[in-house]
Design a protein around this motif. Sequence first.
Motif, PDB file in Angstrom:
ATOM      1  N   LYS A 193      89.246  -3.994  25.286  1.00 41.16           N
ATOM      2  CA  LYS A 193      87.833  -3.833  24.910  1.00 41.16           C
ATOM      3  C   LYS A 193      87.662  -3.082  23.599  1.00 41.16           C
ATOM      4  CE  LYS A 193      86.500  -5.600  28.835  1.00 41.16           C
ATOM      5  NZ  LYS A 193      86.220  -6.982  28.938  1.00 41.16           N
ATOM      6  N   LYS A 194      88.693  -3.099  22.783  1.00 42.13           N
ATOM      7  CA  LYS A 194      88.621  -2.496  21.456  1.00 42.13           C
ATOM      8  C   LYS A 194      88.711  -3.598  20.418  1.00 42.13           C
ATOM      9  CE  LYS A 194      90.687   1.860  22.835  1.00 42.13           C
ATOM     10  NZ  LYS A 194      91.796   2.788  22.627  1.00 42.13           N
ATOM     11  N   ARG A 195      88.450  -3.240  19.190  1.00 41.88           N
ATOM     12  CA  ARG A 195      88.539  -4.218  18.108  1.00 41.88           C
ATOM     13  C   ARG A 195      89.978  -4.614  17.851  1.00 41.88           C
ATOM     14  NH1 ARG A 195      85.267  -1.516  13.366  1.00 41.88           N
ATOM     15  NH2 ARG A 195      83.677  -0.659  14.691  1.00 41.88           N
ATOM     16  N   GLY A 196      90.137  -5.785  17.267  1.00 44.24           N
ATOM     17  CA  GLY A 196      91.460  -6.243  16.893  1.00 44.24           C
ATOM     18  C   GLY A 196      92.014  -7.259  17.862  1.00 44.24           C
ATOM     19  N   ARG A 197      93.187  -7.701  17.546  1.00 43.86           N
ATOM     20  CA  ARG A 197      93.854  -8.712  18.357  1.00 43.86           C
ATOM     21  C   ARG A 197      94.315  -8.102  19.680  1.00 43.86           C
ATOM     22  NH1 ARG A 197      97.856 -11.512  14.875  1.00 43.86           N
ATOM     23  NH2 ARG A 197      96.013 -12.647  14.278  1.00 43.86           N
ATOM     24  N   PRO A 198      94.127  -8.806  20.797  1.00 39.56           N
ATOM     25  CA  PRO A 198      94.598  -8.266  22.073  1.00 39.56           C
ATOM     26  C   PRO A 198      96.127  -8.169  22.113  1.00 39.56           C
ATOM     27  CG  PRO A 198      93.599 -10.431  22.373  1.00 39.56           C
ATOM     28  CD  PRO A 198      93.441 -10.064  20.942  1.00 39.56           C
TER      29      PRO A 198
END
Length: 162
Positions: free
Chosen positions: A68-73
């Motif tokens: 649930k954060k920015r960027g690629r999982p």
Amino acid sequence: MKFKILDYFRLQANCYCIEIYATPLSIQDYLVICEKIRYYCKKDGISWMAVYSTTDSNTAKSTVIHTKKRGRPQKVIQGKKVDGHIHNLFIGNENKSAYSTVNQIKKSLDKKYKKPICKVVSKGRDYHAYNTMCYNLKQADIVRTGGDFDFKEYVNSHDLFC
């Protein structure tokens, strides 16, 4: 003219791999071997892929963790854990074969470990080479590549059976 499935997977040159029989290998050993591979392949213009794996290939399954954060999982490989080992693949171009470079790397690794621990294996230029690329990328914890040929792009563009 008939279409053959082997023509769909045809590469520009033969692929080779080095089977390394020194296990368990740590991540530091993997990085040292990658630097050695990068040195020889850059000198000769050979494309390469080296993969560090700690997962059994029969149970390997790639999952994605969403934080649930920015960027690629984050991609995590799940499955039965085994000793760390290395898979690699080398491909030349129309003008230069990768065999002589792979042989130099093999001799260098044998000299480093002071005994023969490597074997050079030809994977061909057809479907067998494609299967090896899929197999390597399926269980990869860490992937390092170099050269002009993009292994991940090739697998993604021919993703029929993998």
